[in-house]
Scaffold this motif. Structure first.
Motif, PDB file in Angstrom:
ATOM      1  N   LEU A  12       1.116   4.122 -15.650  1.00 17.58           N
ATOM      2  CA  LEU A  12       1.511   3.751 -14.294  1.00 17.58           C
ATOM      3  C   LEU A  12       0.356   3.623 -13.310  1.00 17.58           C
ATOM      4  CD1 LEU A  12       4.731   5.937 -13.993  1.00 17.58           C
ATOM      5  CD2 LEU A  12       4.567   3.507 -14.522  1.00 17.58           C
ATOM      6  N   LEU A  13      -0.783   4.247 -13.601  1.00 23.54           N
ATOM      7  CA  LEU A  13      -1.906   4.126 -12.680  1.00 23.54           C
ATOM      8  C   LEU A  13      -2.380   2.679 -12.535  1.00 23.54           C
ATOM      9  CD1 LEU A  13      -3.355   6.112 -10.854  1.00 23.54           C
ATOM     10  CD2 LEU A  13      -5.164   6.288 -12.574  1.00 23.54           C
ATOM     11  N   PRO A  14      -2.355   1.867 -13.607  1.00 27.21           N
ATOM     12  CA  PRO A  14      -2.701   0.451 -13.412  1.00 27.21           C
ATOM     13  C   PRO A  14      -1.760  -0.268 -12.454  1.00 27.21           C
ATOM     14  CG  PRO A  14      -2.873   1.024 -15.734  1.00 27.21           C
ATOM     15  CD  PRO A  14      -2.253   2.206 -15.052  1.00 27.21           C
ATOM     16  N   VAL A  15      -0.491   0.160 -12.375  1.00 20.46           N
ATOM     17  CA  VAL A  15       0.441  -0.435 -11.415  1.00 20.46           C
ATOM     18  C   VAL A  15      -0.001  -0.099  -9.992  1.00 20.46           C
ATOM     19  CG1 VAL A  15       2.840  -0.526 -10.630  1.00 20.46           C
ATOM     20  CG2 VAL A  15       2.333  -0.283 -13.077  1.00 20.46           C
ATOM     21  N   VAL A  16      -0.428   1.163  -9.788  1.00 22.59           N
ATOM     22  CA  VAL A  16      -0.959   1.568  -8.485  1.00 22.59           C
ATOM     23  C   VAL A  16      -2.168   0.706  -8.121  1.00 22.59           C
ATOM     24  CG1 VAL A  16      -2.035   3.459  -7.192  1.00 22.59           C
ATOM     25  CG2 VAL A  16      -0.127   3.937  -8.744  1.00 22.59           C
TER      26      VAL A  16
ATOM     27  N   GLU B  16       0.812  -1.206   0.000  1.00 20.44           N
ATOM     28  CA  GLU B  16       0.000   0.000   0.000  1.00 20.44           C
ATOM     29  C   GLU B  16       0.851   1.264   0.000  1.00 20.44           C
ATOM     30  OE1 GLU B  16      -2.954  -0.155   3.061  1.00 20.44           O
ATOM     31  OE2 GLU B  16      -4.058  -1.778   2.081  1.00 20.44           O
ATOM     32  N   ILE B  17       1.879   1.324   0.836  1.00 21.26           N
ATOM     33  CA  ILE B  17       2.720   2.515   0.843  1.00 21.26           C
ATOM     34  C   ILE B  17       3.464   2.636  -0.485  1.00 21.26           C
ATOM     35  CG2 ILE B  17       4.632   3.711   1.963  1.00 21.26           C
ATOM     36  CD1 ILE B  17       2.022   3.669   3.560  1.00 21.26           C
ATOM     37  N   GLY B  18       3.881   1.506  -1.053  1.00 17.74           N
ATOM     38  CA  GLY B  18       4.489   1.539  -2.384  1.00 17.74           C
ATOM     39  C   GLY B  18       3.552   2.150  -3.412  1.00 17.74           C
ATOM     40  N   ALA B  19       2.278   1.789  -3.328  1.00 15.89           N
ATOM     41  CA  ALA B  19       1.286   2.339  -4.259  1.00 15.89           C
ATOM     42  C   ALA B  19       1.100   3.833  -4.044  1.00 15.89           C
ATOM     43  CB  ALA B  19      -0.046   1.615  -4.083  1.00 15.89           C
TER      44      ALA B  19
END
Length: 203
Positions: free
Chosen positions: A177-181, A135-138
């Protein structure tokens, strides 16, 4: 995948800023609580009580208490992605300094609430540690994307590309990059809720 990694590499500085914005106040707050700094134990108790009662945490806890794992995962993901990531991390990036400032506040609160509460070498520590990384990574990535957009909106300086060109490139980063989040937060929601669900039911 290669294009995604290339874009992440170009945002390395922004990612480092966001990571520091979360980790530095988190470690500081945890140290102050662990060290018995005046008022911090009381602050921890108050913050913990407020977190438990806050929406959607109370609703998610209710779902898990009723054995409804899938609704708990769905609500966790919807809140974390829609509100905490898209709105409170990426969208606020149009005002360039806001993502790291919000990261400072979040990091401090996380440090206060969880200081001394999670033994590292335990199942509970494993569940929350995995959740933290995902979560923090996201949120770090979402904040960096927001800062990227905010930088693109700043006035042109020197030989920099035109604002519309910078913004177009930043929006491509957003799309890539939003799909990675979203993936990180989905995995985080599954990991956290499944772990808590199993821990509550373990003998």
């Amino acid at each position: 995948m290669g294009e995604t990694l290339r874009r992440l590499g170009r945002m390395q500085g922004l990612l480092q800023v966001m990571a520091a914005a979360y980790l530095v106040p988190m470690l500081l707050a945890a140290s102050l609580v662990a060290g018995g700094a005046p008022g911090f134990r009381e602050l921890q108790a108050e913050a913990e009580a407020r977190v438990i009662l806050a929406w959607p945490i109370a609703t998610i806890a209710g779902f898990l208490g009723e054995g409804r794992l899938l609704p708990a995962i769905a609500l966790t993901f919807a809140w974390n992605f829609g509100v905490a990531a898209c709105l409170a991390s990426t969208a606020v990036g149009v005002l360039f300094p806001l993502p790291p400032l919000l990261g400072l506040v979040r990091g401090f609160l996380i440090g206060v609430v969880f200081a001394g509460r999670l033994p590292l070498f335990s199942l509970q520590g494993l569940v929350m540690g995995g959740t933290f990384l995902l979560e923090i990574g996201a949120y770090v990535l979402a904040g960096a994307i927001g800062m990227r957009i905010g930088l693109a909106l700043l006035p042109r300086r020197g030989q920099a590309p035109l604002r519309r060109e910078r913004l177009a490139e930043a929006l491509v980063d957003l799309r890539r990059l939003l799909p990675v989040v979203a993936l990180l937060l989905l995995l985080g929601a599954i990991w956290e809720n499944t772990g808590i669900f199993l821990l509550v039911r373990s003998p």
